[in-house]
Every structure is written in structure tokens, then in C-alpha cells.
Design a protein around this motif. Structure first.
Motif, mmCIF file in Angstrom:
data_model
loop_
_atom_site.group_PDB
_atom_site.id
_atom_site.type_symbol
_atom_site.label_atom_id
_atom_site.label_comp_id
_atom_site.label_asym_id
_atom_site.label_seq_id
_atom_site.Cartn_x
_atom_site.Cartn_y
_atom_site.Cartn_z
ATOM 1 N N VAL A 76 11.165 -12.239 11.196
ATOM 2 C CA VAL A 76 10.819 -13.445 11.935
ATOM 3 C C VAL A 76 9.343 -13.367 12.280
ATOM 4 O O VAL A 76 8.843 -12.317 12.688
ATOM 5 C CB VAL A 76 11.644 -13.562 13.238
ATOM 6 C CG1 VAL A 76 11.079 -14.657 14.137
ATOM 7 C CG2 VAL A 76 13.092 -13.874 12.918
ATOM 8 N N ILE A 77 8.628 -14.473 12.089
ATOM 9 C CA ILE A 77 7.243 -14.579 12.560
ATOM 10 C C ILE A 77 7.270 -15.502 13.777
ATOM 11 O O ILE A 77 7.673 -16.658 13.673
ATOM 12 C CB ILE A 77 6.310 -15.181 11.484
ATOM 13 C CG1 ILE A 77 6.461 -14.429 10.164
ATOM 14 C CG2 ILE A 77 4.869 -15.165 11.968
ATOM 15 C CD1 ILE A 77 6.028 -12.991 10.208
ATOM 16 N N THR A 84 8.791 -9.312 13.412
ATOM 17 C CA THR A 84 9.824 -8.361 13.787
ATOM 18 C C THR A 84 10.226 -7.562 12.559
ATOM 19 O O THR A 84 10.083 -8.014 11.431
ATOM 20 C CB THR A 84 11.085 -9.080 14.310
ATOM 21 O OG1 THR A 84 11.650 -9.846 13.253
ATOM 22 C CG2 THR A 84 10.762 -9.991 15.478
ATOM 23 N N GLN A 85 10.717 -6.389 12.809
ATOM 24 C CA GLN A 85 11.294 -5.603 11.732
ATOM 25 C C GLN A 85 12.707 -6.125 11.456
ATOM 26 O O GLN A 85 13.331 -6.746 12.321
ATOM 27 C CB GLN A 85 11.340 -4.128 12.116
ATOM 28 C CG GLN A 85 9.953 -3.493 12.245
ATOM 29 C CD GLN A 85 9.160 -3.573 10.945
ATOM 30 O OE1 GLN A 85 9.703 -3.364 9.871
ATOM 31 N NE2 GLN A 85 7.882 -3.896 11.061
ATOM 32 N N PRO A 106 5.462 -13.682 3.617
ATOM 33 C CA PRO A 106 4.299 -14.151 2.855
ATOM 34 C C PRO A 106 3.226 -13.069 2.841
ATOM 35 O O PRO A 106 3.113 -12.271 3.783
ATOM 36 C CB PRO A 106 3.838 -15.385 3.636
ATOM 37 C CG PRO A 106 5.028 -15.800 4.428
ATOM 38 C CD PRO A 106 5.775 -14.550 4.754
ATOM 39 N N SER A 107 2.437 -13.024 1.790
ATOM 40 C CA SER A 107 1.439 -11.960 1.641
ATOM 41 C C SER A 107 0.454 -11.922 2.800
ATOM 42 O O SER A 107 0.007 -10.844 3.206
ATOM 43 C CB SER A 107 0.684 -12.136 0.318
ATOM 44 O OG SER A 107 0.052 -13.408 0.267
ATOM 45 N N ASP A 108 0.118 -13.081 3.374
ATOM 46 C CA ASP A 108 -0.845 -13.094 4.465
ATOM 47 C C ASP A 108 -0.227 -12.698 5.805
ATOM 48 O O ASP A 108 -0.909 -12.651 6.829
ATOM 49 C CB ASP A 108 -1.504 -14.473 4.604
ATOM 50 C CG ASP A 108 -0.488 -15.584 4.800
ATOM 51 O OD1 ASP A 108 0.710 -15.334 4.557
ATOM 52 O OD2 ASP A 108 -0.894 -16.679 5.203
ATOM 53 N N CYS A 109 1.090 -12.402 5.804
ATOM 54 C CA CYS A 109 1.764 -11.997 7.043
ATOM 55 C C CYS A 109 2.195 -10.529 7.025
ATOM 56 O O CYS A 109 2.681 -10.017 8.034
ATOM 57 C CB CYS A 109 2.990 -12.867 7.283
ATOM 58 S SG CYS A 109 2.629 -14.608 7.580
ATOM 59 N N LEU A 112 0.700 -8.256 9.767
ATOM 60 C CA LEU A 112 0.804 -8.640 11.172
ATOM 61 C C LEU A 112 1.425 -7.511 11.984
ATOM 62 O O LEU A 112 2.282 -6.773 11.496
ATOM 63 C CB LEU A 112 1.673 -9.892 11.317
ATOM 64 C CG LEU A 112 1.089 -11.225 10.853
ATOM 65 C CD1 LEU A 112 2.137 -12.318 10.994
ATOM 66 C CD2 LEU A 112 -0.157 -11.583 11.636
ATOM 67 N N PRO A 113 1.010 -7.334 13.233
ATOM 68 C CA PRO A 113 1.646 -6.310 14.077
ATOM 69 C C PRO A 113 3.096 -6.654 14.360
ATOM 70 O O PRO A 113 3.471 -7.824 14.410
ATOM 71 C CB PRO A 113 0.807 -6.353 15.366
ATOM 72 C CG PRO A 113 0.186 -7.714 15.380
ATOM 73 C CD PRO A 113 -0.051 -8.076 13.945
ATOM 74 N N SER A 114 3.908 -5.617 14.519
ATOM 75 C CA SER A 114 5.333 -5.813 14.772
ATOM 76 C C SER A 114 5.632 -5.724 16.258
ATOM 77 O O SER A 114 5.031 -4.922 16.983
ATOM 78 C CB SER A 114 6.168 -4.749 14.047
ATOM 79 O OG SER A 114 6.059 -4.882 12.660
#
Length: 218
Positions: A76-77, A84-85, A106-109, A112-114
Motif C-alpha cells: 500500500v502507498i 507498507t511491507q 511502480p518503479s518510482d515507488c 519509498l521508506p516503509s
């Protein structure tokens, strides 16, 4: 169900519930509408079997098909640009942010920090959820859970249990309800699980200390 699917826009989501005849929650889920012919239900594993049976009992159209997606690697973003993991994604969709579970980032995500499990717990507590595993406990009156605010469209009638929850809402109100209590003096309340405030019995499900050194209890 307790929320109105007809007014939901394509490619959007909302919270929803199925109740029993006593107005108690049978299942709580996020419903995503792709279009008028395709929907997703994001639901806890614990409630999956009884929800499927309930839907199968009520679906009479021959052209309606129910499928269970067996994939477990979901992410989930959230709106804070944190991911989230997979092991936490199933719980995170119940954080007052109806959203999609996605199988491939997506490659650009990807970088991102979890969110940590402890951070997800703090989000639950600060939003009035008190059950992290199933978010809303089954077999509770709708009026006594956070679903009363986020999963019930009061303009919709004719769902199982509607008469019961509507009577409670318009008359005496819920006997119990989850909420967040912010205390400036963090030592005012000890770690006891039950306190009395102005003749009201409060049960503490969890607490966290905020940046300004106050403490929030749920």
C-alpha cells in the motif's frame, strides 16, 4: 451493506459492512469499484469465509461471479508517500484511508521508506481503532465501533440490521464507543487498563507519547 455502492465513483473505494439481524457487524471491509461490472473487496482473512457465504446467499443473478485472489504479496502507498511491507498491507487498508492493495510497486515507488509495525500501531491508536488484527471486532453493534462514522451511509436503508442501528442512533446512542483521549500530564493516568472519568468507565486499549510529551490513549 451499510454503505451505498451505487453512488461510488469508478476507480474509487469506501468502507462498508455487512450486519446481522441484531445490527452487529458480520464483516468489515474496503470496497473498490472498478466500474459498474467489477468490484474488489479487501477483507481480513478471518472474515473471508463468512463474507463469501453471505454474498453467495444473496446473489441471485447468473452473470455474477465471485473469485478469491490468492496472492499475498501486496503493498500500500499511503498519502504520506510511505509504503507498507506485504505483511502489514492487509492491516493498513483499515486506517481511515480507503485505498488499493497493489501486487507490484511502480518503479518510482520502490525506494519509498516503509512504515514500521510500531508506526502502524500508533496510527491505529490515534484514529480510534483499538483492534489491530481485524480493525473492527465482529459481533459488535455497528453503533459501538468506528464503522459507525466511516462505513455507514445514513441515507441508505433496506439492509439487514438497519432498523436496529437506526433506532439506537436516533434514540439513546451507543453504550460504548472508541475514542482518543489526549492527556497533557502523561503521569496523570497510570498503566491501569480501566479508569473512571466523570462517572464514565473508560477502558484503555493502548497509548502513545506524542512529540509535545503529551500522551494519547485509546
Amino acid at each position: 451493506s451499510t454503505n451505498c455502492v451505487k453512488t461510488l465513483a469508478d476507480n474509487s473505494s469506501h468502507y462498508n459492512c455487512l450486519l446481522n439481524r441484531q445490527g452487529k457487524i458480520d464483516s468489515f471491509f474496503v470496497l473498490t469499484k472498478i466500474n459498474s461490472h467489477q468490484f474488489y473487496l479487501w477483507i481480513s482473512n478471518e472474515a473471508l469465509a463468512r463474507t463469501l457465504k453471505r454474498l453467495e446467499d444473496y446473489i441471485i443473478a447468473d452473470d455474477v461471479e465471485l473469485k478469491v485472489n490468492a496472492s499475498k504479496k501486496y503493498y500500500v502507498i499511503n498519502r504520506l508517500a510511505l509504503k507498507t511491507q506485504p505483511k502489514d498491507a492487509q492491516s493498513f487498508i483499515f486506517l481511515m484511508e480507503p485505498t488499493w492493495l497493489i501486487e507490484k510497486l511502480p518503479s518510482d515507488c520502490e525506494n519509498l521508506p516503509s512504515l514500521l509495525a510500531s508506526e502502524i500501531k500508533e496510527l491505529y491508536l490515534s484514529r480510534g481503532f483499538y483492534s489491530i488484527d481485524t480493525s473492527v471486532d465482529a459481533n459488535q453493534l455497528l453503533n459501538e465501533t468506528i464503522a459507525n462514522e466511516i462505513a455507514w451511509n445514513h441515507d441508505k436503508g433496506c439492509f439487514l440490521g438497519q432498523e436496529v442501528v437506526q433506532k439506537i442512533f436516533t434514540r439513546r446512542g451507543a453504550a460504548t464507543y472508541p475514542f482518543a483521549l489526549k492527556i497533557k500530564n502523561k503521569d496523570l493516568i497510570s498503566n491501569q487498563s480501566e479508569i473512571v472519568l466523570k462517572d464514565k468507565k473508560l477502558i484503555i486499549f493502548g497509548n502513545l507519547t506524542s512529540d509535545d510529551n503529551t500522551r494519547v490513549y485509546t
